[in-house]
Design a protein around this motif. Structure first.
Motif, PDB file in Angstrom:
ATOM      1  N   ILE A  41       0.651  -1.162   0.013  1.00 31.91           N
ATOM      2  CA  ILE A  41       0.027  -0.061  -0.068  1.00 31.91           C
ATOM      3  C   ILE A  41       0.827   1.228   0.100  1.00 31.91           C
ATOM      4  N   GLY A  42       2.274   1.203   0.208  1.00 29.82           N
ATOM      5  CA  GLY A  42       3.062   2.204  -0.162  1.00 29.82           C
ATOM      6  C   GLY A  42       3.246   3.271   1.143  1.00 29.82           C
ATOM      7  N   THR A  43       3.183   2.574   2.261  1.00 28.46           N
ATOM      8  CA  THR A  43       3.752   3.011   3.361  1.00 28.46           C
ATOM      9  C   THR A  43       4.839   2.446   4.047  1.00 28.46           C
ATOM     10  N   SER A  44       5.736   3.381   4.836  1.00 28.69           N
ATOM     11  CA  SER A  44       6.913   2.987   5.377  1.00 28.69           C
ATOM     12  C   SER A  44       7.178   3.318   6.769  1.00 28.69           C
ATOM     13  N   PHE A  45       6.178   3.210   7.725  1.00 30.80           N
ATOM     14  CA  PHE A  45       6.191   3.530   9.103  1.00 30.80           C
ATOM     15  C   PHE A  45       7.159   2.737   9.744  1.00 30.80           C
ATOM     16  N   ASN A  46       7.956   3.543  10.503  1.00 30.26           N
ATOM     17  CA  ASN A  46       9.038   2.690  11.854  1.00 30.26           C
ATOM     18  C   ASN A  46       8.072   2.688  13.070  1.00 30.26           C
ATOM     19  N   PHE A  47       7.973   1.357  13.374  1.00 33.08           N
ATOM     20  CA  PHE A  47       7.165   1.101  14.676  1.00 33.08           C
ATOM     21  C   PHE A  47       8.045   1.005  15.816  1.00 33.08           C
ATOM     22  N   HIS A  48       7.722   1.392  17.188  1.00 31.52           N
ATOM     23  CA  HIS A  48       8.308   0.978  18.209  1.00 31.52           C
ATOM     24  C   HIS A  48       7.622  -0.119  18.581  1.00 31.52           C
ATOM     25  N   ILE A  49       8.227  -1.571  18.507  1.00 31.85           N
ATOM     26  CA  ILE A  49       7.696  -2.663  18.745  1.00 31.85           C
ATOM     27  C   ILE A  49       7.894  -3.120  20.243  1.00 31.85           C
ATOM     28  N   ILE A  50       6.477  -3.371  20.763  1.00 28.77           N
ATOM     29  CA  ILE A  50       6.286  -3.859  22.215  1.00 28.77           C
ATOM     30  C   ILE A  50       5.993  -5.309  21.898  1.00 28.77           C
ATOM     31  N   SER A  51       7.143  -6.177  22.240  1.00 37.20           N
ATOM     32  CA  SER A  51       6.611  -7.679  22.173  1.00 37.20           C
ATOM     33  C   SER A  51       7.035  -8.294  23.561  1.00 37.20           C
TER      34      SER A  51
ATOM     35  N   ILE B 193       6.934  -7.234  27.368  1.00 34.72           N
ATOM     36  CA  ILE B 193       7.306  -5.990  28.347  1.00 34.72           C
ATOM     37  C   ILE B 193       6.417  -6.288  29.612  1.00 34.72           C
ATOM     38  N   GLY B 194       6.991  -5.572  30.677  1.00 35.36           N
ATOM     39  CA  GLY B 194       6.204  -5.717  31.889  1.00 35.36           C
ATOM     40  C   GLY B 194       5.500  -4.289  32.090  1.00 35.36           C
ATOM     41  N   ARG B 195       6.255  -3.445  31.655  1.00 30.86           N
ATOM     42  CA  ARG B 195       5.600  -1.817  31.686  1.00 30.86           C
ATOM     43  C   ARG B 195       5.451  -1.269  30.217  1.00 30.86           C
ATOM     44  N   LEU B 196       4.007  -0.761  30.102  1.00 27.18           N
ATOM     45  CA  LEU B 196       3.835  -0.270  28.743  1.00 27.18           C
ATOM     46  C   LEU B 196       4.407   1.135  28.604  1.00 27.18           C
ATOM     47  N   SER B 197       5.356   1.443  27.960  1.00 24.63           N
ATOM     48  CA  SER B 197       6.033   3.016  27.547  1.00 24.63           C
ATOM     49  C   SER B 197       5.796   2.878  26.115  1.00 24.63           C
ATOM     50  N   LEU B 198       5.134   4.196  26.104  1.00 22.41           N
ATOM     51  CA  LEU B 198       4.891   4.565  24.820  1.00 22.41           C
ATOM     52  C   LEU B 198       5.784   5.638  24.118  1.00 22.41           C
ATOM     53  N   SER B 199       5.993   5.339  22.903  1.00 21.70           N
ATOM     54  CA  SER B 199       6.966   6.459  22.407  1.00 21.70           C
ATOM     55  C   SER B 199       5.907   7.474  21.633  1.00 21.70           C
ATOM     56  N   GLU B 200       6.413   8.725  21.708  1.00 21.06           N
ATOM     57  CA  GLU B 200       5.588   9.957  21.203  1.00 21.06           C
ATOM     58  C   GLU B 200       5.974  10.059  19.997  1.00 21.06           C
ATOM     59  N   GLU B 201       7.143   9.691  19.481  1.00 14.38           N
ATOM     60  CA  GLU B 201       7.701   9.832  18.193  1.00 14.38           C
ATOM     61  C   GLU B 201       7.441   8.915  17.114  1.00 14.38           C
ATOM     62  N   MET B 202       7.149   7.649  17.495  1.00 16.72           N
ATOM     63  CA  MET B 202       6.840   6.534  16.596  1.00 16.72           C
ATOM     64  C   MET B 202       5.357   6.180  16.968  1.00 16.72           C
ATOM     65  N   ILE B 203       4.896   5.163  15.949  1.00 16.12           N
ATOM     66  CA  ILE B 203       3.698   4.545  16.076  1.00 16.12           C
ATOM     67  C   ILE B 203       4.034   3.163  16.771  1.00 16.12           C
ATOM     68  N   ASN B 204       3.486   3.150  17.955  1.00 14.53           N
ATOM     69  CA  ASN B 204       3.606   2.006  18.784  1.00 14.53           C
ATOM     70  C   ASN B 204       2.895   0.604  18.396  1.00 14.53           C
ATOM     71  N   PHE B 205       3.404  -0.590  18.659  1.00 13.00           N
ATOM     72  CA  PHE B 205       2.846  -1.711  18.321  1.00 13.00           C
ATOM     73  C   PHE B 205       3.178  -2.942  18.924  1.00 13.00           C
ATOM     74  N   ILE B 206       1.889  -3.510  20.008  1.00 12.95           N
ATOM     75  CA  ILE B 206       2.106  -4.670  20.425  1.00 12.95           C
ATOM     76  C   ILE B 206       1.790  -5.763  19.276  1.00 12.95           C
ATOM     77  N   ASN B 207       3.190  -6.560  19.554  1.00 15.82           N
ATOM     78  CA  ASN B 207       3.070  -7.688  18.609  1.00 15.82           C
ATOM     79  C   ASN B 207       2.738  -8.886  19.473  1.00 15.82           C
ATOM     80  N   LEU B 208       1.606  -9.546  19.113  1.00 15.78           N
ATOM     81  CA  LEU B 208       1.214 -10.603  19.782  1.00 15.78           C
ATOM     82  C   LEU B 208       1.441 -11.849  19.296  1.00 15.78           C
TER      83      LEU B 208
END
Length: 350
Positions: free
Chosen positions: A53-63, A65-80
């Motif tokens: 689809i022509g996107t090139s996002f860099n994700f903050h991958i959360i796979s 963790i014990g603490r949910l720490s979100l990045s404000e600069e990147m799209i966060n992603f919980i990888n199940l």
């Protein structure tokens, strides 16, 4: 300056268009910068999709963790990491129903722990696939209501200046007259008034109520639900200083609301309310669940299996759902005290 909010997005049924419309919606830089986003899904499906689809996002991958720490600069992603099968795109499949359920379940765990999510946007799931996976719910609304013990949830559909709320939801048409009770109508009115006041900043919402029967029963010629159930509910609401009118014939009421005479319409059953908004705003409509202890929106359409993998899915409704979740979260009064509990997330092997 509007406050920065955190919005979770579940990616829906993997065999449908959920991930596609989510990434397409987030291509909008202004929307992307309006909040901090946390996607919940399987990251392994994203790489190929981005190329397609022509996107090139860099994700903050959360796979793991014990603490949910979100990045404000990147799209966060919980990888199940829960897609260990070849996705049967465009088909109803129990494995996809299970994966979609697990995305929702993770969002519920985070929301129940009162961590930093301000609201939730859900990409479409397939009800049949969900049930085939052993999770017997009629959809997101009923699932979330059960998980949060919310007794009086209501579905609202909105686009531009039109807002429609349903008294009854997913029940057979033959059961609607029994379900349209004075209490059900009254609870809906109170929920609508509170929601529009809190999340939409409408101090005295102008609420119009549909009749159940043709011509709102025509003075009793076509039924008595208006007289026995709907009108008494309106009388009680007016005693509480709520600006509500009706019951009106449904065949002309939606046009009046579209012209700005009312802020919201309360419809008695699913198709009475959904047909007008889907006819006018099929690619713009948003579904909002009222009565939950958090904000939840979704695009007002399904999984569109016929469009899966074709890069033809219109992200308009998803984009509007995300915008509305952000707006509602920004309008919500701040919690004075916010308990923070950390949720361990187990990493799945692929």
């Amino acid at each position: 300056m509007k406050k920065k909010v955190n919005i979770g997005i579940t990616l829906g049924d993997p065999a449908g268009i959920g991930a596609e419309i989510t990434l397409k919606a987030l291509k909008d830089k202004k929307l992307r910068e309006s909040a901090t986003f946390l996607l919940i899904g399987d990251y392994g499906t994203i790489t190929h999709l981005q190329r397609q689809i022509g996107t090139s996002f860099n994700f903050h991958i959360i796979s793991d963790i014990g603490r949910l720490s979100l990045s404000e600069e990147m799209i966060n992603f919980i990888n199940l990491g829960n897609i260990t099968y070849n996705i049967p795109y465009g088909k109803i499949d129990a494995r996809c129903g299970k994966s979609a359920y697990e995305y929702i379940n993770m969002a519920c765990l985070i929301l129940r722990s009162q961590q930093s999510l301000s609201g939730l946007v859900t990409a479409p799931i397939n009800k049949e696939a969900l049930n085939l996976a052993g999770h017997h719910f009629q959809g997101h609304t009923e699932l979330l209501a059960q998980r949060f013990n919310a007794r009086y949830v209501r579905m609202m559909f909105t686009a531009e200046n039109l807002k429609i709320v349903l008294v009854t939801i997913h029940i057979p048409l033959k059961d609607v007259p029994i379900a349209v009770t004075k209490k059900a109508v009254q609870d809906t009115i109170f929920t609508v008034h509170r929601t529009l006041n809190t999340y939409f900043k409408i101090k005295k919402p102008r609420i119009a109520v549909c009749g159940l029967n043709p011509h709102a029963s025509g003075g009793g010629l076509f039924g008595d639900e208006e007289k026995k159930q709907i009108i008494p509910a309106l009388i009680n609401a007016k005693k509480q200083k709520i600006n509500v009118q009706g019951p009106f014939p449904a065949d002309s009421l939606f046009w009046k609301a579209k012209q700005g005479e009312y802020d919201v319409i309360i419809a008695m059953y699913h198709d009475q309310g959904c047909i007008p908004i889907k006819t006018l705003y099929f690619n713009k409509g948003v579904n909002v669940t009222l009565g939950l202890p958090f904000i939840r929106t979704s695009p007002d359409h399904g999984t569109a299996f016929d469009l899966a993998t074709k890069n033809k899915a219109d992200p308009g409704s998803m984009k509007e759902a995300i915008k509305l979740a952000v707006e509602m979260a920004q309008n919500k009064p701040r919690d004075r005290k916010k308990k923070k509990i950390y949720v361990p997330i187990k990493k799945r092997t692929r």
